[in-house]
Design a protein around this motif. Structure first.
Motif, PDB file in Angstrom:
ATOM      1  N   PHE A   1       1.824  11.566   4.321  1.00 41.29           N
ATOM      2  CA  PHE A   1       2.756  10.470   4.585  1.00 41.29           C
ATOM      3  C   PHE A   1       2.354   9.621   5.786  1.00 41.29           C
ATOM      4  O   PHE A   1       1.801  10.140   6.761  1.00 41.29           O
ATOM      5  N   GLN A   2       2.666   8.333   5.672  1.00 42.79           N
ATOM      6  CA  GLN A   2       2.465   7.456   6.834  1.00 42.79           C
ATOM      7  C   GLN A   2       3.417   7.877   7.961  1.00 42.79           C
ATOM      8  O   GLN A   2       3.055   7.887   9.115  1.00 42.79           O
ATOM      9  N   TYR A   3       4.643   8.249   7.583  1.00 47.76           N
ATOM     10  CA  TYR A   3       5.622   8.726   8.563  1.00 47.76           C
ATOM     11  C   TYR A   3       6.167  10.089   8.133  1.00 47.76           C
ATOM     12  O   TYR A   3       7.204  10.159   7.461  1.00 47.76           O
TER      13      TYR A   3
ATOM     14  N   MET B   1      -3.912   9.443   1.151  1.00 52.98           N
ATOM     15  CA  MET B   1      -3.686   9.488   2.600  1.00 52.98           C
ATOM     16  C   MET B   1      -3.259   8.114   3.066  1.00 52.98           C
ATOM     17  O   MET B   1      -4.031   7.171   3.029  1.00 52.98           O
ATOM     18  N   ASP B   2      -1.989   8.039   3.500  1.00 53.36           N
ATOM     19  CA  ASP B   2      -1.446   6.742   3.899  1.00 53.36           C
ATOM     20  C   ASP B   2      -1.562   6.575   5.410  1.00 53.36           C
ATOM     21  O   ASP B   2      -0.766   7.124   6.165  1.00 53.36           O
ATOM     22  N   GLU B   3      -2.547   5.832   5.822  1.00 57.46           N
ATOM     23  CA  GLU B   3      -2.771   5.551   7.253  1.00 57.46           C
ATOM     24  C   GLU B   3      -2.786   6.814   8.092  1.00 57.46           C
ATOM     25  O   GLU B   3      -2.175   6.868   9.157  1.00 57.46           O
ATOM     26  N   THR B   4      -3.472   7.819   7.597  1.00 61.98           N
ATOM     27  CA  THR B   4      -3.547   9.066   8.351  1.00 61.98           C
ATOM     28  C   THR B   4      -4.279   8.864   9.676  1.00 61.98           C
ATOM     29  O   THR B   4      -4.091   9.619  10.624  1.00 61.98           O
TER      30      THR B   4
ATOM     31  N   LYS C   1       0.828  -1.216   0.000  1.00 63.33           N
ATOM     32  CA  LYS C   1       0.000   0.000   0.000  1.00 63.33           C
ATOM     33  C   LYS C   1       0.863   1.268   0.000  1.00 63.33           C
ATOM     34  O   LYS C   1       0.664   2.175  -0.814  1.00 63.33           O
ATOM     35  N   SER C   2       1.816   1.308   0.927  1.00 65.39           N
ATOM     36  CA  SER C   2       2.679   2.496   0.975  1.00 65.39           C
ATOM     37  C   SER C   2       3.552   2.588  -0.275  1.00 65.39           C
ATOM     38  O   SER C   2       3.855   3.679  -0.758  1.00 65.39           O
ATOM     39  N   THR C   3       3.942   1.443  -0.773  1.00 61.12           N
ATOM     40  CA  THR C   3       4.740   1.433  -1.997  1.00 61.12           C
ATOM     41  C   THR C   3       3.953   2.077  -3.142  1.00 61.12           C
ATOM     42  O   THR C   3       4.482   2.918  -3.878  1.00 61.12           O
TER      43      THR C   3
HETATM   44 MG   LIG Z   1       2.213   1.325   4.750  1.00 63.51          MG
END
Ligand SMILES: [Mg+2]
Ligand SMILES: Nc1ncnc2c1ncn2[C@@H]1O[C@H](COP(=O)(O)OP(=O)(O)OP(=O)(O)O)[C@@H](O)[C@H]1O
Lengths: 252, 484
Positions: free
Chosen positions: A84-86, A169-172, A40-42
């Protein structure tokens, strides 16, 4: 708006995306779910143009333009935003200064004059009210010493400021307490309109109670293996991923 | 699209970046013959019509220098200058004494305009008093009248020798004696001009005082000497900026700056140094070997050094504070940027002598290209310096992987009640940070400038407003895009 066709990507020879197909039309909200390490993040990084990932096949069209040929900054200027997730910390640079630079660089790209300082501050105040943001965060160094939840809220605030066409939105929602989750969701809902699309990556149905998606996709081993409407997320909440994994194994 | 490749390209661009201030000015110069001997010392002194005591002092310094050896403890090598091949005095030829700016050679004024400091403009608009040093002689001092009302003396040091001989005689060499080091001895023998400032008791200097230095003539060394005395309970903020044209040979710049702060007085000394750094192979450029030292003579005195060093082939200096007065304070805020083949070996010395003295050191080193950036600092607490405190923070940022950052903190504590803290960090400009900026529409060039400026924030905040803006631009220019 966004059309991903047979997208394959790898990092250091490791295949991570194995043929993604996804179409997002204007105004739609797509949720992407899937087990840890599914890619997913990729996918979000590849959309944003992170150089570490090598795209080996497929294409991504954004508003009729070939996204893969654009630099990360040009993608952003064209209206692709990634929460970003991070989120990273940038010591010594205030959110205000950072966003002023971001907005003026984008304006320059579009052939517009930089925003006057007073106009900018007024604009920022409006958005802060809209997003119910605490003043003190914007004068502090970007993300430095922010709590996990504050970083996520700051991402959504930046999104409000930059008014993207496509927001990923990555795991916001990860790391948000219940109140913050509501604030963030409200914020996102306020930004929803017929011209703006969202790709929301999440592990939890809870977020989708607030931000009701038009479509839900399950990403597994670098492929979208199942798509449905909002009810799919509810089903996953109850049943987990095992039945989908089993379906995939059976099909192979 | 390959980000790394792109970054390399950008590095190439930076490396081939031309020095913006590399022009020379065509005006008639009066020069001493090449070389150094007692006659040259006499020649300089005579040119400036100096009092006898000054000549005597110069000669003593010269004779002492002859007995000294060039130091070699530093963290770099350089070809030793041939001191017989340097011209020690060069001045624009002028028939008569200048009374106003209008009488200054227009070529000269043009030069200053190119440097971005039009004296005319300065005079009219900014409220900054400028004492401009062109090669060896102070050309024009603006705002003298306004300062005079407050009793502030701001003039060239040659003028001060005549107008205020008691002050000069009393303080010159009192903080940096000619015996101090090789380059200080050389400077004492041959210094050609510089600025003199005296702030009387209880006076807050009504404006920022500023000097711009520029090396123009070929084969000239620049040996200016600055002396600032802040009497009891006075305050002054002094700005120094410098540029030099491009030359293939190295030019020596061996200045001496002495600061004296009496009881309750405060001196802020800010430098933005942008001497020619040499080309990308390391040919040419200025050797910036400078001795800067301040003495907090009285109780509660305070001296702050702020420096932004972006230029010079080699920067070698340690602006220092001698904290004699009880409760006196010394500060050192530094940004040193090196790129290509540049070298910086810089830092400070904080000498705690009085009781309850405090010092603070904030050093930010940024290295790119194949450059080397060294922080070297001494914190010394003398036996009687009860309850002295020092806080040192020393951060290095690396851009690319062919450069080097080094930290040499020396600590000498002779009193058990001292508190000395040292923090150091080294970081690489992160791909993650750059990508984050890119994702918000900020290109790599801009991103680096943003990140570097953020890294230096604490130091830049110390600079007066107009200088801070200038310094930010300089940082951006000297580092443009250099990521690896
Ligand atoms: Mg991820
Ligand atoms: N830089 C990298 N080097 C090696 N492997 C990587 C790298 N980045 C990602 N991967 C691998 O790619 C796979 C997909 O990672 P990704 O972060 O896209 O998963 P995800 O679906 O976002 O998971 P999560 O739900 O835990 O956030 C994982 O197996 C991960 O270890």
């Amino acid at each position: 708006m966004l059309e991903i066709r047979n997208l394959k990507a790898e990092i250091e020879g490791k295949k991570i995306l194995n043929g993604i197909n996804l179409t997002v039309n204007s105004g739609e909200v797509h949720a992407i779910m899937g087990p840890n390490g599914a890619g997913k993040s990729t996918l979000s990084s590849v959309l944003a143009g992170r150089a570490d990932y090598a795209v080996t096949e497929g294409e991504i069209m954004f508003e009729g333009k070939n996204l893969l040929e654009m630099s990360p900054e040009d993608r952003a200027r064209e209206g692709v935003f990634l929460a970003f997730q991070y989120p990273v910390e940038i010591p010594g640079v205030s959110t205000t200064n950072f966003l002023k630079t971001a907005i003026n660089e984008t304006r320059k790209y579009k052939g517009l004059e930089p925003m006057e300082a007073t106009d900018f501050l007024k604009y920022m105040r409006e958005k802060m009210e809209l997003m119910e943001m605490d003043k003190s965060l914007t004068s502090r160094s970007l993300n430095e010493g922010f709590s996990g939840g504050e970083k996520k809220r700051n991402e959504v605030f930046q999104m409000a400021m930059l008014e993207p066409k496509l927001a990923i939105m990555d795991e916001t929602d990860s790391g948000l307490d219940i109140d913050a989750l509501r604030l963030v969701s409200n914020g996102v809902n306020k930004l929803r309109n017929k011209d703006r699309s969202f790709v929301v990556i999440t592990h939890y149905q809870r977020l989708l109670d607030y931000i009701v998606p038009d479509f839900v996709h399950v990403l597994y081993k670098g492929r979208i293996v199942k798509s449905g409407d909002a009810s799919l997320a509810k089903e996953l909440e109850v049943k987990g991923y095992d039945w989908i994994k089993a379906e995939v194994e059976a099909a192979q | 699209m390959n980000q790394e490749k792109e970054n390399e390209d950008i590095i190439e661009q930076v490396v081939s970046q031309e020095y913006k201030y590399g022009f020379t000015t065509d005006i008639e110069m009066e020069m001493a013959p090449k070389g150094l001997n007692e006659d040259i010392v006499r020649f300089i002194s005579n040119k400036k019509n100096e009092p006898e005591w000054m000549l005597e002092w110069r000669l003593k310094a010269y004779r002492h220098w002859l007995k000294m050896e060039e130091p070699d403890w530093q963290n770099f090598k350089y070809p030793k200058p041939n001191y017989q091949d340097i011209i020690y005095y060069a001045a624009p030829k002028e028939k008569k004494k200048l009374n106003s700016l209008d009488e200054v050679d227009p070529e000269l004024l043009k030069t200053f305009e190119k440097l971005g400091i039009s004296l005319q403009e300065q005079k009219r608009l900014t409220g900054v008093a400028v004492d401009a040093v062109f090669d060896s002689v102070s050309i024009a001092t603006t705002f003298k009248e306004q300062l005079k009302e407050k009793g502030v003396i701001f003039c060239s040091i040659s003028e001060a020798m005549h107008e205020h001989p008691d002050l000069v005689k009393k303080y010159i060499g009192s903080v940096v004696p000619y015996t101090d080091n090789y380059f200080a001895a050389l400077n004492s023998a041959v210094f050609s001009d510089g600025s003199f400032v005296y702030i009387p008791k209880g006076v807050r200097c009504p404006m920022e005082l500023s000097t711009y230095f520029r090396i123009n003539a070929e084969n000239t060394g620049q040996f200016e000497r600055t002396l600032i005395v802040a009497d009891d309970a006075s305050y002054v903020s002094y700005l120094e900026g410098c540029t030099a044209p491009m030359r293939d040979e190295n030019q020596l710049h061996a200045a001496v700056v002495e600061l004296i702060a009496m009881e309750n007085a405060e001196i802020k000394y800010s430098t933005v140094q942008n001497w020619y750094p040499g080309d990308k192979e390391g040919n040419g450029g200025i050797y910036n070997f400078v001795t800067k030292r301040g003495s907090c003579e009285g109780a509660n005195a305070k001296i702050s050094w702020t420096q932004v060093e972006t230029g010079s082939a080699i920067t070698w200096k340690y602006p220092s504070c001698i904290l004699k007065g009880d409760h006196s304070i010394g500060e050192f805020f530094s940004v040193a940027v090196t790129n290509n083949m540049q070298v910086a070996d810089t830092g400070t010395k904080m000498i705690h002598i009085g009781k309850h003295t405090r010092s603070r050191i904030v050093s930010k080193g940024i290295s790119a290209g194949k450059s080397h950036n060294t922080y070297r600092g001494l914190v010394k607490v003398a036996k009687k310096a009860d309850a002295a405190r020092n806080y040192t923070q020393c951060d290095s940022m690396l851009i690319g992987d062919r450069c080097g950052a080094h930290t040499f903190p020396y600590i000498e504590i002779n009193n058990k009640t001292a508190t000395v803290e040292h923090e150091a960090s080294t970081s690489k400009i992160g791909e993650d940070q750059i990508f984050y900026c890119n994702q918000r529409g900020i290109g790599t060039e801009e991103a680096i400038s943003l990140i570097v400026n953020g890294f230096c924030r604490e130091v830049l905040n110390q600079l007066p407003m107009e200088f801070a803006v200038e310094a930010q631009k300089l940082l951006a220019v000297s580092l443009e895009g250099s990521v690896g």
